[in-house]
Design a protein around this motif. Structure first.
Motif, PDB file in Angstrom:
ATOM      1  N   HIS A   1       5.219  -8.654   1.047  1.00 53.39           N
ATOM      2  CA  HIS A   1       4.603  -7.586   0.271  1.00 53.39           C
ATOM      3  C   HIS A   1       3.092  -7.792   0.208  1.00 53.39           C
ATOM      4  O   HIS A   1       2.625  -8.925   0.154  1.00 53.39           O
ATOM      5  CB  HIS A   1       5.187  -7.593  -1.141  1.00 53.39           C
ATOM      6  CG  HIS A   1       4.566  -6.592  -2.066  1.00 53.39           C
ATOM      7  ND1 HIS A   1       4.805  -5.249  -1.951  1.00 53.39           N
ATOM      8  CD2 HIS A   1       3.712  -6.731  -3.096  1.00 53.39           C
ATOM      9  CE1 HIS A   1       4.117  -4.616  -2.888  1.00 53.39           C
ATOM     10  NE2 HIS A   1       3.444  -5.487  -3.594  1.00 53.39           N
TER      11      HIS A   1
ATOM     12  N   HIS B   1       3.099  -1.891   9.154  1.00 56.24           N
ATOM     13  CA  HIS B   1       4.307  -1.057   9.091  1.00 56.24           C
ATOM     14  C   HIS B   1       3.950   0.401   8.835  1.00 56.24           C
ATOM     15  O   HIS B   1       4.372   1.296   9.551  1.00 56.24           O
ATOM     16  CB  HIS B   1       5.251  -1.545   7.993  1.00 56.24           C
ATOM     17  CG  HIS B   1       6.134  -0.466   7.435  1.00 56.24           C
ATOM     18  ND1 HIS B   1       7.176   0.079   8.161  1.00 56.24           N
ATOM     19  CD2 HIS B   1       6.127   0.201   6.254  1.00 56.24           C
ATOM     20  CE1 HIS B   1       7.759   1.020   7.431  1.00 56.24           C
ATOM     21  NE2 HIS B   1       7.135   1.112   6.281  1.00 56.24           N
TER      22      HIS B   1
ATOM     23  N   ARG C   1      -3.692  -7.815   2.339  1.00 57.30           N
ATOM     24  CA  ARG C   1      -4.409  -6.562   2.566  1.00 57.30           C
ATOM     25  C   ARG C   1      -5.595  -6.447   1.612  1.00 57.30           C
ATOM     26  O   ARG C   1      -5.693  -7.177   0.643  1.00 57.30           O
ATOM     27  CB  ARG C   1      -3.459  -5.386   2.394  1.00 57.30           C
ATOM     28  CG  ARG C   1      -2.911  -5.266   0.995  1.00 57.30           C
ATOM     29  CD  ARG C   1      -1.750  -4.309   0.911  1.00 57.30           C
ATOM     30  NE  ARG C   1      -2.152  -2.943   1.189  1.00 57.30           N
ATOM     31  CZ  ARG C   1      -1.398  -1.889   0.929  1.00 57.30           C
ATOM     32  NH1 ARG C   1      -0.202  -2.047   0.409  1.00 57.30           N
ATOM     33  NH2 ARG C   1      -1.810  -0.685   1.204  1.00 57.30           N
TER      34      ARG C   1
HETATM   35  C1  HEM Z   1       8.957   7.727   7.556  1.00 61.98           C
HETATM   36  C2  HEM Z   1       7.794   7.262   7.697  1.00 61.98           C
HETATM   37  C3  HEM Z   1       7.277   6.165   6.829  1.00 61.98           C
HETATM   38  C4  HEM Z   1       6.057   6.128   6.323  1.00 61.98           C
HETATM   39  C5  HEM Z   1       4.989   7.166   6.524  1.00 61.98           C
HETATM   40  C6  HEM Z   1       5.967   4.949   5.541  1.00 61.98           C
HETATM   41  C7  HEM Z   1       4.852   4.597   4.826  1.00 61.98           C
HETATM   42  C8  HEM Z   1       4.777   3.534   3.998  1.00 61.98           C
HETATM   43  C9  HEM Z   1       3.682   3.210   3.183  1.00 61.98           C
HETATM   44  C10 HEM Z   1       2.439   4.061   3.059  1.00 61.98           C
HETATM   45  C11 HEM Z   1       3.953   2.054   2.552  1.00 61.98           C
HETATM   46  C12 HEM Z   1       3.139   1.177   1.640  1.00 61.98           C
HETATM   47  C13 HEM Z   1       2.139   1.753   0.882  1.00 61.98           C
HETATM   48  C14 HEM Z   1       1.335   0.822   0.063  1.00 61.98           C
HETATM   49  O1  HEM Z   1       1.860  -0.191  -0.443  1.00 61.98           O
HETATM   50  O2  HEM Z   1       0.138   1.127  -0.046  1.00 61.98           O
HETATM   51  C15 HEM Z   1       5.242   1.684   2.947  1.00 61.98           C
HETATM   52  C16 HEM Z   1       5.878   0.600   2.467  1.00 61.98           C
HETATM   53  C17 HEM Z   1       7.202   0.391   2.698  1.00 61.98           C
HETATM   54  N1  HEM Z   1       8.016   1.055   3.572  1.00 61.98           N
HETATM   55 FE1  HEM Z   1       7.556   2.587   4.640  1.00 61.98          FE
HETATM   56  N2  HEM Z   1       7.124   4.265   5.591  1.00 61.98           N
HETATM   57  C18 HEM Z   1       7.969   4.996   6.372  1.00 61.98           C
HETATM   58  C19 HEM Z   1       9.246   4.689   6.706  1.00 61.98           C
HETATM   59  C20 HEM Z   1       9.922   3.651   6.200  1.00 61.98           C
HETATM   60  C21 HEM Z   1      11.273   3.339   6.527  1.00 61.98           C
HETATM   61  C22 HEM Z   1      12.141   4.096   7.514  1.00 61.98           C
HETATM   62  C23 HEM Z   1      11.595   2.265   5.797  1.00 61.98           C
HETATM   63  C24 HEM Z   1      12.872   1.507   5.711  1.00 61.98           C
HETATM   64  C25 HEM Z   1      13.970   1.779   6.298  1.00 61.98           C
HETATM   65  C26 HEM Z   1      10.436   1.908   5.017  1.00 61.98           C
HETATM   66  C27 HEM Z   1      10.370   0.864   4.142  1.00 61.98           C
HETATM   67  C28 HEM Z   1       9.258   0.503   3.459  1.00 61.98           C
HETATM   68  C29 HEM Z   1       9.220  -0.539   2.503  1.00 61.98           C
HETATM   69  C30 HEM Z   1      10.386  -1.410   2.081  1.00 61.98           C
HETATM   70  C31 HEM Z   1       7.920  -0.617   2.010  1.00 61.98           C
HETATM   71  C32 HEM Z   1       7.394  -1.524   0.937  1.00 61.98           C
HETATM   72  C33 HEM Z   1       6.716  -2.682   1.486  1.00 61.98           C
HETATM   73  C34 HEM Z   1       5.939  -3.432   0.467  1.00 61.98           C
HETATM   74  O3  HEM Z   1       5.027  -2.879  -0.137  1.00 61.98           O
HETATM   75  O4  HEM Z   1       6.233  -4.611   0.282  1.00 61.98           O
HETATM   76  N3  HEM Z   1       9.442   2.759   5.297  1.00 61.98           N
HETATM   77  N4  HEM Z   1       5.734   2.587   3.847  1.00 61.98           N
END
Ligand code: HEM
Ligand SMILES: [Cu+2]
Lengths: 699, 344
Positions: free
Chosen positions: A431, A439, A500
């Protein structure tokens, strides 16, 4: 007033006297300022020189035509994308410079060339504008441009509301540009980390700029969603049942349901934060009984659906492009619709994965972990269905297809890292590392790739000529190279433990990877140049690259290809009747590709109106006044808005009718042109340029 | 011609990956403190275990999906070998497989997700159980952790001592921490050793860990907390229990105090302590809970100056916050290094 503000405040000018303290001695600000003045100045000068102001006002600024509104949305988005790229380049080069305690510092910075506040402003504005003012407007623009054509509508359900949405978005973008020179921007990340955004920790005007940008664009998205959903539900051409609606329109439906249900949450969360900052409530403070984790919950309750809001239309683009260039219908059409709606539905249940480490127990975290992983299922289904669409197809690698395939490959990588982050045990070590940044950029790149695919794919439809193929391919490969070089090292740095939002890098061992990222940025810069060149060359050579028939790619499948390129303001000469999922492909098979309907009828159209732009003006002025807390101007603007709306309410003369014979005349002229072009090219090539027919196998 | 472009693209990609892999692993990663794949305690190890399980399971879908996309593309190029059949646009079998296999996978992953969440749950991690049992169920060492703008204070309530900007812990003993923040949210993380946990003003979170080997580790905050955030690095020294006792004794002789008034001074914005730390032989007993109460009551008045960042140069920081020198006691910095022989 109301709050104990630092710095001067007076009733007439609000906090503006703060600006007197500001020295514009930062070369970066000056550079950006010069760039904007130069760019804006050139446009203004050109408009004046060619006497185009009247045309601009009549044909564009006051229009309610969904296609023009869509194009304006896309232009706003591309301009903001361009600005966002500059910020990205600054972050990357600064970080590559500020490595280790011995690294040099220039321009007042201890390390690198940006001071701590400045770089935090930059990453905050980068995130905010890329998501809300670049990607979102581009996608909304495409939905505006394409959806009515795809469902065979002459117009949208609420054209006026649509224009209001556009001008609100434009004002948000304008506000973002103003913040570049007048005052400062928020430093608390695009998510607005509370309590960092509270007045105690962000006493300047930066967070206020951020607040009003979010607030205005959030309202714009909500009204846009109302319009698009109503259009799709009520205005489909006869014969088009919901299940026959083209897949892009379906993704637009999913997206706008997300928008309609989630953006109001952002509106509320931001409004509460606004109250905290402006009148001293304690919703999200650490003291006074506030609960700032409530903000985090509310924000991500919007924020996660928002990421699916942006990805679904991208999936729609891919789902349109791959069948066209595989010369085959989309595989498992119903299943694709179902997958889309499932993604939209599940997007509501996952928000907590953004703060697994808040300290919630294993049961809570597991619930959100499983919900998050559920999203992976329909996403995987989509990938397989795209592959099976190509299976037994005849794949042509024109530029849109290149972008679509790149997008699918990126989706596999991004989906995998998402599924990793979705496991709490893994999330606890990754995280807030740049692994997360990689990602979500990976996911946003899918969107960017799909967008450039869509630009190339629908450009001939919107403008009547093709984009240059060769430069398009160069653009693609440079962009792909940039993506690899920036984000593969970023994933690696995530594993190495890099956090980050760093301003200074304490560990010299990361330097090689940071340098590789700079190489990627250089490739991106080259790709931007290639894109600009591509557009320029294509416009210059437009006569050579004219589209001959309504079906620019000759194997397209949905209804938007059943009208002229570019489509006339009334979209279709007569309302089309729909017979199949892939209506245009069906007509091609049945040799019904003529654009001449059996008869014409009177058509009802909305009139242009200046009310939306006037309303936008008041909103824009209101928000600037709000940022600087000039209460009397805010009051006047509210009165102005209300007066404008009352004026609109009493306007009776808002639409008109195109008589059938006039329509016929306009159509005949267009049809004649097509005939001429077909004859010309027949003379050139010696054949009639008849498109190939599906089902007519070659080998 | 088109194929060669693609092949060249793929070749370039492979090359880039290789270069990156080499660059990433330069030097022995085991000694490199910055490589979260080399855990040094049961908690961090559990996380990496689930990471590997997760990736391996995901490959069941990822590999066929990637292969299918690439294979169909090359096989069914126009003018290629593939048979063209535009009527092939639906298949129940395909549908069942492409929904079913990912669904099964998610079911399996869900099991691991729950086990993982229990194993590393910050408030009560199961992964520590066996290590704690093996080490003879010693009483856990309690540490209260406070983050300020932008320093760290580690209080050892049972020992009655504290240390700023450096953490010293014994090996072979469970360590249980309470965490909070004096102003904005930070995120506690010691790479390879302790998983992340938010530190929030006015609230208490917990985290537990267990160190197996002596060594020096890196701690830092991962949640952006303002302009001093990038400099919130500190060292974590893991020493043998005997050395730890010696260190506690020495700390008790340092003569520095950390009462509430001292803390209020300590909590003023301070950027970049530059690896400088202080020991405190006397700590106000309820400092941690008092801080939580004061924050909730709104009595921690740490207001940042309004500023327009363009002219906010580092010199101004120097003037306002005293960049580069923590208000650490000079005596503290000369206190003995707890252990010189802790490399493994
Ligand atoms: C569909 C397009 C997706 C976009 C545009 C996207 C975008 C993002 C963004 C912007 C964040 C973090 C934002 C932040 O902390 O500032 C994030 C975190 C995360 N995304 Fe995605 N995501 C997408 C798809 C997915 C998918 C398919 C999964 C899981 C199957 C996923 C799982 C996660 C998880 C678990 C985090 C949290 C990570 C953390 O902060 O520790 N995301 N995603
Ligand atoms: Cu999410």
């Amino acid at each position: 007033m109301f709050m104990n503000l630092q710095g001067p405040w007076d009733p007439l000018f609000g906090r503006l006297p703060m600006l007197l303290d500001l020295q514009y001695n930062n070369p970066w600000i000056m550079f950006a300022f010069a760039l904007v003045v130069l760019g804006g100045g050139t446009v203004v000068a050109a408009l004046t020189y060619y006497k185009l102001w009247g045309w601009l006002w009549r044909d564009w600024l006051t229009t309610v035509d969904h296609k023009k509104i869509g194009i304006m949305y896309i232009i706003i988005g591309l301009v903001m994308l361009f600005r966002g790229f500059f910020e990205a380049a600054m972050i990357r080069t600064h970080q590559a410079m500020a490595v280790g305690p011995d690294s040099p510092g220039i321009l007042g910075a201890a390390h690198g060339y940006l001071t701590p506040f400045h770089i935090s402003e930059i990453f905050t504005v980068h995130g905010t504008l890329m998501i809300l003012l670049a990607v979102t407007p581009i996608l909304v623009g495409f939905m505006n441009l394409i959806v009515p054509l795809q469902i065979g509508a002459r117009d949208m359900a609420y054209p006026f509301l649509n224009a209001v949405g556009l001008w609100l978005t434009a004002m948000a973008a304008g506000l973002c540009m103003v913040s570049l020179f007048v005052g400062s921007f928020s430093h608390a990340g695009w998510v607005g980390l509370t309590p960092l955004t509270e007045l105690d920790h962000s006493p300047g005007v930066g967070v206020d700029y951020w607040i009003w940008i979010l607030q205005i664009s959030s309202i714009a998205s909500t009204v846009g969603a109302v319009n698009l959903i109503a259009t799709m539900l009520k205005m489909r051409a006869p014969g088009m049942s919901l299940m026959r609606m083209p897949i892009f329109s379906w993704t637009a439906m999913g997206t706008n349901i997300i928008a309609l249900t989630s953006f109001p949450l952002l509106t509320v969360a931001i409004a509460l934060l606004t109250l905290d900052r402006y009148v001293g409530t304690h919703f999200f403070t650490a003291d006074g009984g506030g609960n700032f984790m409530m903000y985090t919950n509310l924000f991500w309750l919007w924020g996660h659906p928002e990421v699916y809001f942006v990805v679904l239309p991208a999936f729609g683009f891919i789902s349109e492009i791959i069948p066209t260039f595989s010369e085959k219908p989309l595989f498992n059409h119903t299943s694709m619709i179902f997958a889309t709606m499932m993604i939209a539905g599940v997007s509501w249940l996952v928000w907590l994965h953004h703060f697994f480490i808040m300290g919630s127990g294993p049961q809570v975290n597991t619930f959100f972990s499983i919900a998050t992983m559920l999203v992976g299922i329909p996403t995987g289904v989509k990938v397989f269905n795209w592959a099976f669409t190509m299976f037994r197809g005849r794949v042509r690698l024109e530029t849109p297809m290149l972008w679509a395939l790149g997008s699918v490959l990126l989706l596999i990588g991004g989906g995998m890292t998402g599924m990793m982050l979705a496991i709490p045990a893994i999330n606890y070590v990754s995280h807030n590392s740049v692994f997360v940044v990689a990602h979500f950029h990976n996911m946003f790149l899918i969107i960017a790739f799909a967008i450039f695919g869509a630009v190339t794919y629908w450009w001939p439809k919107a403008f009547g000529f093709y984009l240059d193929e060769k430069l398009g391919k160069i653009f693609f490969w440079l962009f792909w190279g940039g993506s690899v070089f920036v984000f593969v090292p970023m994933y690696a740095l995530g594993f190495l433990g890099m956090t980050r939002r760093l301003d200074y890098i304490a560990h010299p061992s990361w330097w090689p990877l940071l340098m590789l990222e700079v190489v990627g940025i250089a490739l991106y810069a080259a790709s931007v140049a290639a894109f600009v060149l591509q557009v320029y060359v294509s416009i210059r050579d437009r006569e050579k690259n004219r589209v001959r028939t309504s079906d620019a790619w000759e194997t397209s499948r949905s209804l938007e290809w059943a009208t002229h390129c570019p489509p006339p303001f009334y979209n279709f000469g007569a309302t089309p009747i729909v017979h199949s999922n892939d209506e245009w492909a069906w007509r091609r098979e049945h040799r019904l590709t003529t654009l001449k309907p059996e008869n014409y009828s009177d058509t009802h159209m909305p009139k242009n109106t200046a009310v939306p732009i006037v309303l936008g003006f008041f909103v824009g002025l209101f928000s600037i006044a709000a940022v600087w807390r000039v209460w009397w101007v805010m009051g006047l603007c509210v009165i102005g808005m209300i007066a404008t709306l009352i004026f609109r309410a009493f306007q009776k003369d808002v639409d008109y009718v195109i008589p059938a014979d006039e329509m016929e005349a306009m159509e005949r002229e267009k049809l004649d042109q097509i005939d001429h072009r077909a004859q010309d090219s027949a003379q050139q090539t010696g054949e009639m340029g008849e498109p190939e027919i599906d089902g007519h196998a070659h080998g | 011609m088109k194929t060669t472009t693609i092949q060249r693209g793929i070749a370039a990609l492979a090359l880039a990956m290789l270069v990156l892999a080499l660059a990433g692993c330069s030097g022995s990663p085991v000694q490199d403190p910055f490589w979260f794949l080399h855990p040094n305690g049961p908690i961090a190890r559990a996380s990496i275990f689930y990471l590997i399980v997760d990736v391996l399971l995901l490959l069941i879908v990822i590999v066929p999906a990637t292969a299918l996309v690439i294979w169909t593309f090359f096989r069914y190029r126009k003018g290629g070998k593939g048979r063209y059949d535009p009527t092939y646009n639906h298949s129940v079998i395909v549908e069942v497989v492409v929904w079913g296999v990912p669904l099964l996978l998610v079911v399996v992953l869900s099991y691991f997700s729950y086990q993982g969440a229990r194993d590393v749950a910050p408030f009560n991690p199961q992964a520590l159980k066996s290590a704690v049992a093996k080490s003879g169920n010693k009483k856990p060492l309690r540490i209260d952790v406070i983050s300020t703008d932008w320093q760290w204070l580690f209080i050892y309530p049972d020992e009655g001592i504290a240390m700023s900007n450096r953490l010293v812990v014994p090996t072979g003993r469970k360590i249980s921490m309470n965490l909070t923040s004096a102003t904005v949210t930070n995120d506690f993380y010691v790479l390879k050793l302790v998983n992340q946990i938010y530190m929030m003003p006015g609230m208490r979170t917990k985290q537990h860990f267990f160190v197996e080997r002596t060594g020096t580790y890196q701690g830092f905050s991962t949640e952006f907390s303002g302009p001093g955030f990038s400099w919130m690095n500190y060292k974590v020294l893991a020493v043998t229990p005997g050395k730890f006792e010696d260190w506690v004794q020495r700390a008790r002789q340092s003569g520095n105090q950390m009462n509430w008034q001292d803390f209020e001074k300590f909590a003023q914005p301070t950027i970049n302590t530059g690896d400088r730390w202080s020991l405190y032989s006397q700590v106000q007993p309820n400092l941690f809970s008092k801080l939580i109460h004061e924050v909730k009551a709104g009595d921690m008045n740490i207001v940042w100056p309004a500023r327009l960042s363009e002219n906010m140069t580092t010199h101004e920081f120097d003037r306002k916050f005293g960049t580069g020198s923590a208000n650490s006691d000079k005596n503290g910095t000369t206190a003995d290094h707890p252990s010189q022989s802790n490399s493994d």
